[in-house]
Design an enzyme around this catalytic site. Structure first.
Site, short mmCIF file in Angstrom:
data_model
loop_
_atom_site.label_atom_id
_atom_site.label_comp_id
_atom_site.label_asym_id
_atom_site.label_seq_id
_atom_site.Cartn_x
_atom_site.Cartn_y
_atom_site.Cartn_z
N SER A 9 0.80 -1.23 0.00
CA SER A 9 0.00 0.00 0.00
C SER A 9 0.83 1.28 0.00
O SER A 9 0.34 2.33 -0.42
CB SER A 9 -0.95 0.01 1.20
OG SER A 9 -0.21 -0.12 2.42
N GLY A 11 3.63 1.74 -1.69
CA GLY A 11 4.30 1.94 -2.97
C GLY A 11 3.49 2.83 -3.89
O GLY A 11 2.32 3.14 -3.63
N LYS A 12 4.10 3.22 -5.01
CA LYS A 12 3.42 4.12 -5.94
C LYS A 12 2.18 3.48 -6.53
O LYS A 12 1.14 4.14 -6.68
CB LYS A 12 4.39 4.54 -7.05
CG LYS A 12 5.51 5.45 -6.55
CD LYS A 12 6.45 5.86 -7.66
CE LYS A 12 7.54 6.78 -7.14
NZ LYS A 12 8.49 7.19 -8.19
N ASP A 37 3.61 -7.50 10.19
CA ASP A 37 3.69 -8.85 10.76
C ASP A 37 2.58 -9.74 10.19
O ASP A 37 1.64 -9.27 9.56
CB ASP A 37 3.65 -8.83 12.29
CG ASP A 37 2.37 -8.20 12.84
OD1 ASP A 37 1.30 -8.38 12.22
OD2 ASP A 37 2.45 -7.55 13.88
N THR A 79 5.76 -8.02 -10.40
CA THR A 79 6.57 -8.60 -11.48
C THR A 79 7.93 -9.06 -10.93
O THR A 79 8.22 -8.89 -9.75
CB THR A 79 6.79 -7.58 -12.61
OG1 THR A 79 7.44 -6.41 -12.09
CG2 THR A 79 5.46 -7.18 -13.23
N GLY A 102 1.29 -9.84 -15.79
CA GLY A 102 2.38 -8.90 -15.88
C GLY A 102 1.92 -7.49 -16.18
O GLY A 102 2.69 -6.54 -16.10
N HIS A 134 11.23 1.48 -19.37
CA HIS A 134 10.61 1.90 -18.12
C HIS A 134 11.49 2.92 -17.41
O HIS A 134 12.64 3.13 -17.77
CB HIS A 134 10.36 0.71 -17.20
CG HIS A 134 9.20 -0.14 -17.61
ND1 HIS A 134 9.29 -1.10 -18.59
CD2 HIS A 134 7.90 -0.15 -17.20
CE1 HIS A 134 8.11 -1.68 -18.75
NE2 HIS A 134 7.26 -1.12 -17.92
N LYS A 138 12.93 1.04 -12.00
CA LYS A 138 12.42 -0.34 -12.14
C LYS A 138 13.56 -1.32 -11.90
O LYS A 138 14.66 -1.17 -12.43
CB LYS A 138 11.81 -0.55 -13.52
CG LYS A 138 11.11 -1.90 -13.67
CD LYS A 138 10.27 -1.96 -14.92
CE LYS A 138 9.59 -3.31 -15.10
NZ LYS A 138 8.71 -3.64 -13.96
N GLY A 144 7.59 -7.39 -16.76
CA GLY A 144 6.53 -8.39 -16.74
C GLY A 144 5.67 -8.33 -17.98
O GLY A 144 5.20 -9.35 -18.50
#
Length: 245
Positions: A9, A11-12, A37, A79, A102, A134, A138, A144
């Site tokens: 959550s 991450g971009k 956890d 990926t 992917g 990309h 990356k 992917g």
């Protein structure tokens, strides 16, 4: 409304998915990220109607285990997966609904279908090359999506990608072998994702491509797929089924 749990959550992509959920008629059951956890992961899997995983390959085994224990469908967009990861995914699909892909965009899903059809119609004397680019951050290559397109090309020709894939041409490699499927990866800047599939014959080329201008298209595709996957019986599903192409 369908409650979506987001794995990765912070991450971009996780943030983009969270922003897209309300617009597409879902709710957010919560989210976790690296370092959470097992109790928190299990609790999220229990309260979500479907999980969306854009975390990391190292987290996949634990995420699948939590989904299986809770009986919760899961969409996997992470990926850089290994053969062992794909084995985990296949095993999980015997107990829960799983969609691993992917790429979750409509355009790429359609592109894969066109690539498969073109590969099936053009002979092995037409060389297939896939070029992808990309952003500089990356971490995996080929992408992917490039692998997804290569799988589509191999399927069109009725061959195994593992027997045809070429990803490294450094040095004196010799002439190109007929029937191989080449992949080249470019990295730089802030490119969201460019993919071009080239069918090169004698005196002519067919080029089919897709350019992603921002992450929002992937977020919308992921949420659309998650809403579709919720409530499905155990099994493996594809984006083509979600989008009907």
């Amino acid at each position: 409304m369908t409650a979506i749990g987001i794995l990765g959550s912070a991450g971009k992509m996780g943030q983009a998915i969270a922003a897209a959920v309300p617009d597409l008629g879902g709710t957010i059951a919560g989210g976790i990220d690296a370092g959470a956890d097992r109790a928190a992961l299990a609790a999220l899997a229990e309260r979500a109607d479907v999980l969306v995983d854009f975390s990391s390959p190292s987290a996949l085994a634990a995420n699948l285990a939590a989904a299986r224990t809770a009986g919760t469908p899961i969409l996997i967009g992470t990926t850089g997966l290994s053969a062992a990861h794909h084995a985990f995914v296949k095993e999980a699909a015997s107990e829960i609904a799983v969609l691993q892909t992917g790429n979750v965009s409509l355009g790429v899903t359609l592109l894969a279908k066109l690539v498969r059809e073109a590969a099936g119609r053009l002979g092995s004397d037409w060389d297939i090359e896939i070029v992808e680019m990309h952003h500089r951050h990356k971490v995996d290559a080929p992408s992917g999506t490039a692998l997804l397109l290569a799988e589509a090309a191999a399927a069109g020709r009725g061959i195994a990608l593992s027997d045809a894939k070429v990803t490294d041409r450094a040095g004196l490699t010799g002439a190109r072998s007929e029937g191989t499927i080449g992949m080249a990866s470019l990295r730089g800047g802030s490119v969201a994702g460019d993919h071009m599939v080239v069918f090169a014959g004698e005196g002519e080329r067919v080029e089919i491509g897709h350019r992603a201008e921002n992450r929002a298209i992937f977020a919308r595709g992921a949420v659309t797929a998650a809403l579709w996957l919720a409530g499905k019986p155990a099994g493996s599903y594809t984006m083509a089924e979600v989008l009907g192409v």
